[in-house]
Every structure is written in structure tokens, then in C-alpha cells.
Design a protein around this motif. Structure first.
Motif, PDB file in Angstrom:
ATOM      1  N   ARG A 126      -4.646  -4.262 -13.348  1.00 56.03           N
ATOM      2  CA  ARG A 126      -5.654  -4.473 -14.272  1.00 56.03           C
ATOM      3  C   ARG A 126      -5.245  -3.714 -15.722  1.00 56.03           C
ATOM      4  O   ARG A 126      -4.659  -2.741 -15.510  1.00 56.03           O
ATOM      5  CB  ARG A 126      -7.085  -4.616 -14.128  1.00 56.03           C
ATOM      6  N   GLU A 137       0.835  -1.309   0.202  1.00 58.13           N
ATOM      7  CA  GLU A 137       0.001  -0.134   0.171  1.00 58.13           C
ATOM      8  C   GLU A 137       0.896   1.293   0.112  1.00 58.13           C
ATOM      9  O   GLU A 137       0.515   2.311  -0.736  1.00 58.13           O
ATOM     10  CB  GLU A 137      -0.963   0.093   1.248  1.00 58.13           C
ATOM     11  N   ASP A 152      -7.046   1.593  -8.836  1.00 58.85           N
ATOM     12  CA  ASP A 152      -7.809   0.539  -8.669  1.00 58.85           C
ATOM     13  C   ASP A 152      -7.231  -0.786  -7.996  1.00 58.85           C
ATOM     14  O   ASP A 152      -7.585  -1.371  -6.986  1.00 58.85           O
ATOM     15  CB  ASP A 152      -7.910  -0.130 -10.348  1.00 58.85           C
ATOM     16  N   LEU A 153      -5.660  -0.878  -8.085  1.00 58.29           N
ATOM     17  CA  LEU A 153      -4.870  -1.471  -7.331  1.00 58.29           C
ATOM     18  C   LEU A 153      -5.238  -1.582  -5.832  1.00 58.29           C
ATOM     19  O   LEU A 153      -5.113  -2.271  -5.273  1.00 58.29           O
ATOM     20  CB  LEU A 153      -3.652  -1.723  -7.663  1.00 58.29           C
ATOM     21  N   PRO A 179      -3.905  -9.560   0.429  1.00 59.17           N
ATOM     22  CA  PRO A 179      -3.785  -8.430  -0.386  1.00 59.17           C
ATOM     23  C   PRO A 179      -2.672  -8.466  -1.585  1.00 59.17           C
ATOM     24  O   PRO A 179      -2.950  -7.793  -2.633  1.00 59.17           O
ATOM     25  CB  PRO A 179      -3.664  -7.259   0.426  1.00 59.17           C
ATOM     26  N   GLU A 211      -2.142 -10.613  -3.663  1.00 54.86           N
ATOM     27  CA  GLU A 211      -2.820 -11.168  -4.582  1.00 54.86           C
ATOM     28  C   GLU A 211      -3.702 -10.510  -5.595  1.00 54.86           C
ATOM     29  O   GLU A 211      -3.832 -10.673  -6.664  1.00 54.86           O
ATOM     30  CB  GLU A 211      -4.000 -12.253  -4.234  1.00 54.86           C
ATOM     31  N   ALA A 212      -3.757  -9.161  -5.159  1.00 52.56           N
ATOM     32  CA  ALA A 212      -4.351  -8.139  -6.206  1.00 52.56           C
ATOM     33  C   ALA A 212      -3.308  -7.767  -7.262  1.00 52.56           C
ATOM     34  O   ALA A 212      -2.112  -7.728  -7.107  1.00 52.56           O
ATOM     35  CB  ALA A 212      -4.529  -6.808  -5.410  1.00 52.56           C
ATOM     36  N   GLU A 213      -3.810  -7.774  -8.339  1.00 52.64           N
ATOM     37  CA  GLU A 213      -3.147  -7.431  -9.539  1.00 52.64           C
ATOM     38  C   GLU A 213      -3.335  -6.184 -10.190  1.00 52.64           C
ATOM     39  O   GLU A 213      -4.527  -5.794 -10.425  1.00 52.64           O
ATOM     40  CB  GLU A 213      -3.035  -8.704 -10.575  1.00 52.64           C
ATOM     41  N   LYS A 247      -9.611  -6.932  -0.484  1.00 52.57           N
ATOM     42  CA  LYS A 247      -9.111  -8.269  -0.066  1.00 52.57           C
ATOM     43  C   LYS A 247      -8.859  -8.263   1.465  1.00 52.57           C
ATOM     44  O   LYS A 247      -9.016  -9.269   2.099  1.00 52.57           O
ATOM     45  CB  LYS A 247      -7.908  -8.459  -0.906  1.00 52.57           C
ATOM     46  N   ARG A 274      -7.644   0.004  -4.323  1.00 51.60           N
ATOM     47  CA  ARG A 274      -8.994  -0.654  -3.840  1.00 51.60           C
ATOM     48  C   ARG A 274      -9.137  -2.110  -3.801  1.00 51.60           C
ATOM     49  O   ARG A 274      -9.685  -2.502  -2.889  1.00 51.60           O
ATOM     50  CB  ARG A 274      -9.946   0.064  -5.033  1.00 51.60           C
ATOM     51  N   GLN A 275      -8.389  -2.766  -4.584  1.00 53.86           N
ATOM     52  CA  GLN A 275      -8.487  -4.404  -4.824  1.00 53.86           C
ATOM     53  C   GLN A 275      -7.636  -4.790  -3.501  1.00 53.86           C
ATOM     54  O   GLN A 275      -8.413  -5.611  -2.856  1.00 53.86           O
ATOM     55  CB  GLN A 275      -7.798  -4.748  -6.001  1.00 53.86           C
ATOM     56  N   ARG A 276      -6.585  -4.282  -3.224  1.00 52.49           N
ATOM     57  CA  ARG A 276      -5.762  -4.689  -1.916  1.00 52.49           C
ATOM     58  C   ARG A 276      -6.867  -4.504  -0.559  1.00 52.49           C
ATOM     59  O   ARG A 276      -6.628  -5.401   0.149  1.00 52.49           O
ATOM     60  CB  ARG A 276      -4.657  -3.770  -1.771  1.00 52.49           C
TER      61      ARG A 276
END
Length: 83
Positions: A73, A3, A52-53, A67, A69-71, A60, A55-57
Motif C-alpha cells: 500500500r 513471506e 503492513d504487507l 496471500p 493477492e496482498a499488495e 489472508k 500482516r496482510q499476507r
């Protein structure tokens, strides 16, 4: 990328974007500024991917997933996202 790395990247991109926009405002219009416009577009895309990454983290982590595993996009996917 954790992060803090993402937040640092966002800050760096925002600063570069601000500098380019200030330079563009003070310059006369013309084709010689096309690289700056191209770079601005790329910065905007990079920022969208970073947010976006992030937010994904955070999602998760919130749901007990890893977290890391977030990639990142593809730009097309992030730009066309409607929610």
C-alpha cells in the motif's frame, strides 16, 4: 514477494537503519548529513510498508484467502493508518 522475501527485506532495512543511526550519532551535526536523514526516513517508510504487507499476507492466509493477492500500500496510507 513471499513471506521469506519480506522478512529478508525487513532484516536488510533494519541493518541499514542501524548503520545509518550509528554513523549519525558519531558525526557532527550539519547539513552534509541531510541525505542520511532522508534515507533514514525512506527506510522507516519502507519498513512500515513491509510490515503492513506481511500482516496482510498473514491475515489472508488465516482466513483462507490467497496471500499473493496482498499488495504494497502507498506510504501515505500505511503511515496514516490508525487501526
Amino acid at each position: 514477494m513471499d513471506e521469506q522475501d519480506i522478512l529478508h527485506r525487513i532484516q536488510s532495512l533494519v541493518e541499514e537503519e542501524r548503520d545509518l543511526r550509528e554513523k549519525a550519532e558519531s558525526a557532527a551535526p550539519g547539513a552534509e548529513h541531510a541525505p542520511d536523514r532522508t534515507r533514514l526516513q525512506r527506510i522507516e517508510e519502507d519498513l512500515d510498508q513491509c510490515w503492513d504487507l506481511l500482516r496482510q499476507r498473514r491475515a489472508k492466509m488465516q482466513y483462507g484467502e490467497n496471500p499473493d493477492e496482498a499488495e504494497v500500500r502507498p506510504v501515505k496510507q500505511v503511515e496514516d493508518y490508525r487501526g
